[in-house]
Design a protein around this motif. Structure first.
Motif, PDB file in Angstrom:
ATOM      1  N   ASN A 185       3.197   7.958   2.306  1.00  0.00           N
ATOM      2  CA  ASN A 185       3.472   6.794   3.147  1.00  0.00           C
ATOM      3  C   ASN A 185       3.570   5.527   2.312  1.00  0.00           C
ATOM      4  OD1 ASN A 185       3.307   7.862   5.977  1.00  0.00           O
ATOM      5  ND2 ASN A 185       1.291   8.490   5.257  1.00  0.00           N
ATOM      6  N   LEU A 186       4.476   4.668   2.730  1.00  0.00           N
ATOM      7  CA  LEU A 186       4.624   3.336   2.150  1.00  0.00           C
ATOM      8  C   LEU A 186       4.404   2.328   3.265  1.00  0.00           C
ATOM      9  CD1 LEU A 186       5.489   1.390  -0.143  1.00  0.00           C
ATOM     10  CD2 LEU A 186       7.845   1.715   0.623  1.00  0.00           C
ATOM     11  N   LEU A 187       3.381   1.494   3.099  1.00  0.00           N
ATOM     12  CA  LEU A 187       3.012   0.538   4.142  1.00  0.00           C
ATOM     13  C   LEU A 187       3.206  -0.883   3.622  1.00  0.00           C
ATOM     14  CD1 LEU A 187      -0.320   2.261   5.244  1.00  0.00           C
ATOM     15  CD2 LEU A 187       1.951   2.582   6.216  1.00  0.00           C
ATOM     16  N   GLY A 188       3.785  -1.727   4.446  1.00  0.00           N
ATOM     17  CA  GLY A 188       3.942  -3.122   4.072  1.00  0.00           C
ATOM     18  C   GLY A 188       5.199  -3.386   3.264  1.00  0.00           C
ATOM     19  N   PRO A 189       5.409  -4.623   2.842  1.00  0.00           N
ATOM     20  CA  PRO A 189       6.632  -5.015   2.136  1.00  0.00           C
ATOM     21  C   PRO A 189       6.674  -4.497   0.696  1.00  0.00           C
ATOM     22  CG  PRO A 189       5.097  -6.847   2.237  1.00  0.00           C
ATOM     23  CD  PRO A 189       4.502  -5.762   3.079  1.00  0.00           C
ATOM     24  N   VAL A 190       7.903  -4.429   0.173  1.00  0.00           N
ATOM     25  CA  VAL A 190       8.137  -3.998  -1.207  1.00  0.00           C
ATOM     26  C   VAL A 190       9.035  -5.031  -1.887  1.00  0.00           C
ATOM     27  CG1 VAL A 190       9.121  -2.215  -2.694  1.00  0.00           C
ATOM     28  CG2 VAL A 190       7.924  -1.564  -0.597  1.00  0.00           C
ATOM     29  N   GLU A 192       0.840  -1.197   0.000  1.00  0.00           N
ATOM     30  CA  GLU A 192       0.000   0.000   0.000  1.00  0.00           C
ATOM     31  C   GLU A 192       0.877   1.249   0.000  1.00  0.00           C
ATOM     32  OE1 GLU A 192      -3.669   2.124   2.502  1.00  0.00           O
ATOM     33  OE2 GLU A 192      -2.795   0.233   3.193  1.00  0.00           O
ATOM     34  N   VAL A 193       0.522   2.210  -0.832  1.00  0.00           N
ATOM     35  CA  VAL A 193       1.170   3.520  -0.820  1.00  0.00           C
ATOM     36  C   VAL A 193       0.086   4.593  -0.878  1.00  0.00           C
ATOM     37  CG1 VAL A 193       3.367   2.833  -1.846  1.00  0.00           C
ATOM     38  CG2 VAL A 193       1.473   3.432  -3.340  1.00  0.00           C
ATOM     39  N   ASP A 202      13.269   6.163  -4.976  1.00  0.00           N
ATOM     40  CA  ASP A 202      13.228   7.256  -4.001  1.00  0.00           C
ATOM     41  C   ASP A 202      11.909   7.153  -3.252  1.00  0.00           C
ATOM     42  OD1 ASP A 202      15.626   8.774  -4.146  1.00  0.00           O
ATOM     43  OD2 ASP A 202      15.004   9.458  -6.130  1.00  0.00           O
ATOM     44  N   LEU A 203      11.981   7.147  -1.926  1.00  0.00           N
ATOM     45  CA  LEU A 203      10.806   6.938  -1.084  1.00  0.00           C
ATOM     46  C   LEU A 203      10.285   8.254  -0.526  1.00  0.00           C
ATOM     47  CD1 LEU A 203       8.886   5.087   0.586  1.00  0.00           C
ATOM     48  CD2 LEU A 203      10.705   4.980   2.309  1.00  0.00           C
ATOM     49  N   SER A 204       8.975   8.419  -0.624  1.00  0.00           N
ATOM     50  CA  SER A 204       8.262   9.501   0.062  1.00  0.00           C
ATOM     51  C   SER A 204       8.907  10.869  -0.154  1.00  0.00           C
ATOM     52  CB  SER A 204       8.157   9.205   1.563  1.00  0.00           C
ATOM     53  OG  SER A 204       7.495   7.982   1.776  1.00  0.00           O
ATOM     54  N   LYS A 205       8.792  11.382  -1.364  1.00  0.00           N
ATOM     55  CA  LYS A 205       9.312  12.719  -1.668  1.00  0.00           C
ATOM     56  C   LYS A 205       8.206  13.747  -1.440  1.00  0.00           C
ATOM     57  CE  LYS A 205      11.940  13.348  -5.166  1.00  0.00           C
ATOM     58  NZ  LYS A 205      12.478  13.423  -6.560  1.00  0.00           N
ATOM     59  N   THR A 206       8.494  14.749  -0.618  1.00  0.00           N
ATOM     60  CA  THR A 206       7.524  15.815  -0.348  1.00  0.00           C
ATOM     61  C   THR A 206       8.194  17.170  -0.507  1.00  0.00           C
ATOM     62  OG1 THR A 206       7.995  15.802   2.036  1.00  0.00           O
ATOM     63  CG2 THR A 206       6.211  14.370   1.252  1.00  0.00           C
ATOM     64  N   LEU A 230       6.341   7.045  -4.265  1.00  0.00           N
ATOM     65  CA  LEU A 230       7.487   6.324  -4.815  1.00  0.00           C
ATOM     66  C   LEU A 230       7.856   6.881  -6.185  1.00  0.00           C
ATOM     67  CD1 LEU A 230       6.872   2.512  -4.071  1.00  0.00           C
ATOM     68  CD2 LEU A 230       8.801   3.893  -3.284  1.00  0.00           C
ATOM     69  N   GLU A 231       9.130   7.056  -6.406  1.00  0.00           N
ATOM     70  CA  GLU A 231       9.640   7.468  -7.713  1.00  0.00           C
ATOM     71  C   GLU A 231      10.741   6.495  -8.113  1.00  0.00           C
ATOM     72  OE1 GLU A 231       9.524  11.739  -9.149  1.00  0.00           O
ATOM     73  OE2 GLU A 231      11.658  11.449  -8.721  1.00  0.00           O
TER      74      GLU A 231
END
Length: 318
Positions: A160-165, A142-143, A193-197, A209-210
């Motif tokens: 947010n990134l939830l759970g496995p990838v 989930e994202v 790249d995770l969670s860019k704000t 996610l990018e």
């Protein structure tokens, strides 16, 4: 026509002109008082998936672009679609292939005069590129991403990134400290790249996610796939905050409440006027009001009308 018959219309003319000018002032003032400053609507957008990929074919010297989006909306809209397919000439005989499949793929964008908001949710999703029909580039549990912009407040962006990838068949752990590189011999590599704000005084943007993708599958006539993929992106822009009824500008979004109070305490006393400034308080203290210009105009009309009547009357007598 004698002098008496002339003077009566002249007097009436002066009276009517003065009454008209005096009546126009309050009427115009009432109309102006009904106008209130209002803020413009903000803007918002949301996109579940966006790709910008170049696909190189084995039997051709040119690249075939793969630029697709899923559930790209702009306020006020919402969309939900769980599958996205594409066709490319020269790839698997032109058959459609799956780019993204998900149990939930939702994008929403709303905008009013008070607040604009964009949000996305992507759950149990699998991303594929041409030449890798069985191996997912990435699988996520989930994202989500959210961008909220309220008038007069600091915008907020959250992803947010939830759970496995899983990337190219490998389970990975992502961190916010920097990009994560995943390499698979004979297949290629993916940088995530995770969670860019990003936020400014009036805008916000969040991307869950990018991905920077570079794979060489060598299958289905595909030699190489290179480019970027964005998952769960939301943006917003704040509405213009209206001034209050007293004509004061709204509080700054990035100024803490205690600093605003301190700024108000530091303002000069009521009897200290800044150079070049004039307010409703100034008029009230001198016995005037915002209707003063209209009263003056009525008086001027009365004087002019009376003076004209007097001149014509004297000429008639002469």
């Amino acid at each position: 026509m004698n002098g008496n018959t002339f003077r009566l219309p002249a007097r009436r003319l002066a009276t009517v002109a003065a009454a008209t000018a005096l009546a126009a002032g309050p009427a115009t003032l009432a109309g102006a008082g009904a106008v209130h400053a209002t803020g413009d609507h903000g803007r918002a957008s949301a996109t579940v998936l966006r790709t910008g990929l170049d696909v190189s074919l084995l039997n051709k010297t040119v690249n075939v672009p793969l630029a697709v989006t899923l559930n790209e909306v702009r306020a006020p809209e919402s969309a939900e679609k769980t599958a996205l397919t594409a066709r490319l000439d020269g790839v698997d005989g032109g058959k459609p292939f799956s780019v993204l499949r998900a149990d939930v793929a939702e994008a929403r964008a709303t905008a009013t005069a008070e607040k604009s908001e964009g949000s996305t949710t992507l759950a149990r999703a699998r991303l594929h590129v041409p030449g890798l029909p069985l191996l997912s580039v990435i699988e996520v549990q989930e994202v989500t991403s959210t961008a909220i912009c309220e008038a007069g407040k600091q915008p907020v962006a959250d992803a947010n990134l939830l759970g496995p990838v899983t990337v190219l068949g490998k389970k990975v752990t992502l961190t916010t400290g920097g990009p994560t590189d995943v390499k698979v011999p004979g297949v290629g590599e993916v940088r995530l790249d995770l969670s860019k704000t990003e936020t400014t005084s009036r805008t916000a943007a969040a991307t869950a996610l990018e991905l920077k993708v570079s794979v060489n599958p060598g299958d289905l006539n595909v030699a190489e796939v290179d480019g970027t993929v964005s998952l769960a992106k939301a943006t917003c822009e704040s509405p213009t905050a209206p001034a209050d009824e007293a004509g004061q500008p709204p509080a700054k979004a990035d100024e803490p409440a205690d600093e605003q109070d301190a700024a108000q305490d530091a303002e000069p006393a009521a009897d200290v006027k800044a150079q070049g400034a004039r307010t409703e308080t100034d008029l009230a203290e001198t016995g005037g009001s915002s209707a003063t210009p209209y009263v003056a105009a009525g008086a001027a009309a009365l004087v002019l009308a009376g003076g004209g009547a007097l001149v014509l009357s004297r000429r008639r007598r002469g």
